[in-house]
Design an enzyme around this catalytic site. Sequence first.
Site, PDB file in Angstrom:
ATOM      1  N   LYS A   1       0.595  -1.175  -0.090  1.00 50.32           N
ATOM      2  CA  LYS A   1      -0.289  -0.351   0.334  1.00 50.32           C
ATOM      3  C   LYS A   1       0.385   0.838   0.378  1.00 50.32           C
ATOM      4  O   LYS A   1       2.421   1.311   0.685  1.00 50.32           O
ATOM      5  CB  LYS A   1      -0.803  -0.399   1.257  1.00 50.32           C
ATOM      6  CG  LYS A   1      -1.820   0.163   1.145  1.00 50.32           C
ATOM      7  CD  LYS A   1      -3.562   0.248   0.000  1.00 50.32           C
ATOM      8  CE  LYS A   1      -4.382   0.650   0.010  1.00 50.32           C
ATOM      9  NZ  LYS A   1      -5.484  -0.106  -0.519  1.00 50.32           N
TER      10      LYS A   1
ATOM     11  N   GLY B   1     -20.431   7.253   4.897  1.00 46.86           N
ATOM     12  CA  GLY B   1     -19.491   7.483   3.923  1.00 46.86           C
ATOM     13  C   GLY B   1     -20.222   6.601   2.827  1.00 46.86           C
ATOM     14  O   GLY B   1     -20.686   5.685   1.624  1.00 46.86           O
TER      15      GLY B   1
ATOM     16  N   GLY C   1     -18.493   7.910  -0.747  1.00 41.46           N
ATOM     17  CA  GLY C   1     -17.688   7.560  -1.724  1.00 41.46           C
ATOM     18  C   GLY C   1     -18.057   6.680  -2.847  1.00 41.46           C
ATOM     19  O   GLY C   1     -19.329   6.691  -2.796  1.00 41.46           O
TER      20      GLY C   1
END
Length: 351
Positions: A80, A180, A182
Amino acid sequence: MSIFEHPEFDNHEKVLFCNDPAVGLRAIIAIHSTTLGPAAGGCRMHAYASEDAALTDVLRLSKGMSYKNAVADLPLGGGKCVIIADPARADKADLLRAFSRHVQDLGGLYWTAIDVGVGPKDADILAENCDYIFCRAEQYEEGFNPSSFTALGGFTGIRAAAKHVWDRNELTGLRVAIQGLGGTGADLARQLHAAGAELVVADVRDEVVQDVVAKYGVTAVPPDRIHAQDVDIFAPCAMGAVVNATTLPEIKAKVICGLANNQLAEPKFGRALQERGITYVPDYVVNAGGVMGGSTVIFSTPSREADVARITGLYHTILDILKRADDAHLPSSEVADDIALAKIAAARPKA
């Protein structure tokens, strides 16, 4: 504190600190494991409160990617990266171009893609100077967002959890709280609404909340109260650590199944959920749809039909994990970890 003593350091193979003072780039790449193949995991851009917060996040996220790719049976390791910056800043493209050169220098040891603050068009910018980028907008037809792969995994996970907990094959009438909105959270809302679920939603951005309310007629609540709603399923789809000492006593849902990474603030909360009779679908299992659908370009020929089939196959993976957890009286998070670790260990060369 030495990085080797950091509480989230888990024998990571590499942790690279990337700097380019010409554009103000500060970033970290963490490669947790390449046992199963090249490390793969998204690029997150976030205005972290501190460099230590960014380091903690990237260490946890990269380990999660190792486990995610292993459970999903992908020939990929885990990595990551995080860019410490506000994704709304005007020179975002300059930061992405500068950062991509650091990924290129790794020569394919690590592949990166979209994540919080970095979308498909941003991935196109990363790919200008780097060969090791997936989930690029240019890889798909106009209007398609590969984050829908992740949302499909979330929808599939909720179907599996409903089957396991209530023996239901449909979602009509089930109440789901989505934290959330998104790209993934909003698309999950679309799929759940189409399936007849009743939705309660929250996001820190009022404009995206109003958009989802207008489209689907759902109920909106303040972001700091979404976890405490009287619903059947709580779906965290924002940042991590949402299950913590403060929120846990207020959670009324019987199931937690969402797309955020690192939903448990600490591993001990997996057992705490089990003790409270709350079924938890491990986050890195249910949110694997994104890497399952987008990473094919790394090791095979992409096929939308095959990608969707793999993602919907998470239904049986999740049912198996939840059944094993119940049979063994163990937290589902520990069962998933054991499966991932066993697959990684089996791939290591024998001494």
